[in-house]
Write a protein that holds these residues in place. Structure first.
Motif, PDB file in Angstrom:
ATOM      1  N   ASN A  39       2.499  21.425   6.833  1.00  0.00           N
ATOM      2  CA  ASN A  39       1.395  21.645   5.888  1.00  0.00           C
ATOM      3  C   ASN A  39       1.725  22.779   4.923  1.00  0.00           C
ATOM      4  O   ASN A  39       1.408  22.710   3.741  1.00  0.00           O
ATOM      5  N   HIS A  44      -0.223  23.626   1.374  1.00  0.00           N
ATOM      6  CA  HIS A  44      -1.562  23.970   1.853  1.00  0.00           C
ATOM      7  C   HIS A  44      -1.780  25.480   1.864  1.00  0.00           C
ATOM      8  O   HIS A  44      -0.853  26.254   2.096  1.00  0.00           O
ATOM      9  N   THR A  45      -3.011  25.869   1.653  1.00  0.00           N
ATOM     10  CA  THR A  45      -3.460  27.237   1.854  1.00  0.00           C
ATOM     11  C   THR A  45      -3.977  27.319   3.279  1.00  0.00           C
ATOM     12  O   THR A  45      -4.614  26.372   3.767  1.00  0.00           O
ATOM     13  N   PHE A  46      -3.714  28.425   3.962  1.00  0.00           N
ATOM     14  CA  PHE A  46      -4.177  28.598   5.337  1.00  0.00           C
ATOM     15  C   PHE A  46      -5.376  29.521   5.347  1.00  0.00           C
ATOM     16  O   PHE A  46      -5.298  30.658   4.890  1.00  0.00           O
ATOM     17  N   ILE A  47      -6.466  28.998   5.862  1.00  0.00           N
ATOM     18  CA  ILE A  47      -7.723  29.730   5.909  1.00  0.00           C
ATOM     19  C   ILE A  47      -7.928  30.194   7.346  1.00  0.00           C
ATOM     20  O   ILE A  47      -8.130  29.389   8.248  1.00  0.00           O
ATOM     21  N   PRO A  76       0.339  31.607   1.186  1.00  0.00           N
ATOM     22  CA  PRO A  76      -1.102  31.457   0.961  1.00  0.00           C
ATOM     23  C   PRO A  76      -1.925  31.473   2.257  1.00  0.00           C
ATOM     24  O   PRO A  76      -2.346  30.441   2.771  1.00  0.00           O
ATOM     25  N   LEU A 103     -14.255  24.437  -0.426  1.00  0.00           N
ATOM     26  CA  LEU A 103     -12.836  24.641  -0.125  1.00  0.00           C
ATOM     27  C   LEU A 103     -11.969  23.553  -0.759  1.00  0.00           C
ATOM     28  O   LEU A 103     -10.877  23.830  -1.248  1.00  0.00           O
ATOM     29  N   SER A 104     -12.449  22.319  -0.759  1.00  0.00           N
ATOM     30  CA  SER A 104     -11.696  21.218  -1.390  1.00  0.00           C
ATOM     31  C   SER A 104     -11.538  21.445  -2.886  1.00  0.00           C
ATOM     32  O   SER A 104     -10.500  21.130  -3.465  1.00  0.00           O
ATOM     33  N   PHE A 107      -9.087  24.560  -3.323  1.00  0.00           N
ATOM     34  CA  PHE A 107      -7.699  24.331  -2.916  1.00  0.00           C
ATOM     35  C   PHE A 107      -7.350  22.851  -3.042  1.00  0.00           C
ATOM     36  O   PHE A 107      -7.209  22.138  -2.045  1.00  0.00           O
ATOM     37  N   TYR A 111      -5.773  22.424   2.280  1.00  0.00           N
ATOM     38  CA  TYR A 111      -5.928  23.639   3.073  1.00  0.00           C
ATOM     39  C   TYR A 111      -5.924  23.268   4.550  1.00  0.00           C
ATOM     40  O   TYR A 111      -6.233  22.145   4.925  1.00  0.00           O
ATOM     41  N   THR A 112      -5.540  24.224   5.345  1.00  0.00           N
ATOM     42  CA  THR A 112      -5.501  24.062   6.794  1.00  0.00           C
ATOM     43  C   THR A 112      -6.196  25.262   7.408  1.00  0.00           C
ATOM     44  O   THR A 112      -5.944  26.397   7.000  1.00  0.00           O
ATOM     45  N   SER A 133      -6.097  21.216  11.740  1.00  0.00           N
ATOM     46  CA  SER A 133      -6.311  22.642  11.985  1.00  0.00           C
ATOM     47  C   SER A 133      -5.314  23.164  13.011  1.00  0.00           C
ATOM     48  O   SER A 133      -4.945  22.457  13.949  1.00  0.00           O
TER      49      SER A 133
END
Length: 183
Positions: A39, A44-47, A76, A103-104, A107, A111-112, A133
């Motif tokens: 990812n 992907h951005t990691f939240i 990220p 979030l969608s 990003f 995102y993950t 996740s």
């Protein structure tokens, strides 16, 4: 290039006896970490989300992941609490859907969620809804998550060790030292 499973075992053994607890858990770790790393490569951005008892870990990780001494791009990773200071108000399915919608939009490359904490925490409902996740769960075995015990006297040390392993894994992937084939 080395297989990720073999590389992971070598890294665990390099850390010596303090990391020996991870030798048998590597079979649980590698597929989850490999998915997370894929990812990352996909943009992907990691939240990052934690339960209250692991908030310190979120701060530690976010400071350590992008220190200046790393010879790699800035990654990220961001705290959900920073993105949405009213996170404590998220309680219902509708609240989570509104948050996911935001979030969608924020990003579009994806995102993950990266969750660390107990399954019983209300914030766990957010990453639980998303199949990709990356979760480190305390006291409960949940599919596609890494299991830890909250009453382990060494839990904080283990969290830091897992982060160090993750950080080294990120370098290994970014610098094409490992492959995920047949993992």
């Amino acid at each position: 290039m080395q297989k990720f499973l073999t590389w992971t075992l070598e890294q665990i053994r390099k850390d010596g006896s303090s990391m020996s607890w991870m030798e048998e858990k590597r079979f649980e770790w590698v597929p989850l970490c490999a998915s997370m790393l894929k990812n990352l490569l996909d943009g992907h951005t990691f939240i990052v989300i934690t339960d209250e008892d692991r908030e310190w870990f979120c701060h530690y990780m976010l400071r350590a992941i992008n220190t200046q001494n790393k010879n790699r791009p800035i990654l990220p990773f961001i705290s959900l609490q920073t993105l949405y200071p009213n996170l404590y108000q998220v309680k219902t399915k509708d609240d989570i859907e509104l948050l996911e919608n935001m979030l969608s939009q924020a990003f579009p490359s994806g995102y993950t969620f990266f969750y660390v904490g107990k399954n019983s925490d209300i914030k766990m409902q957010i990453p639980k809804r998303k199949d990709d996740s990356f979760m480190w769960i305390m006291d409960e075995h949940i599919q596609n998550s890494f299991y830890l015990l909250s009453n382990d006297d060494s839990l904080d040390i283990k969290l830091i060790q897992l982060f160090r392993l993750l950080d080294k894994s990120i370098d290994a992937v970014l610098f094409a030292e490992v492959t995920f084939e047949n993992e």
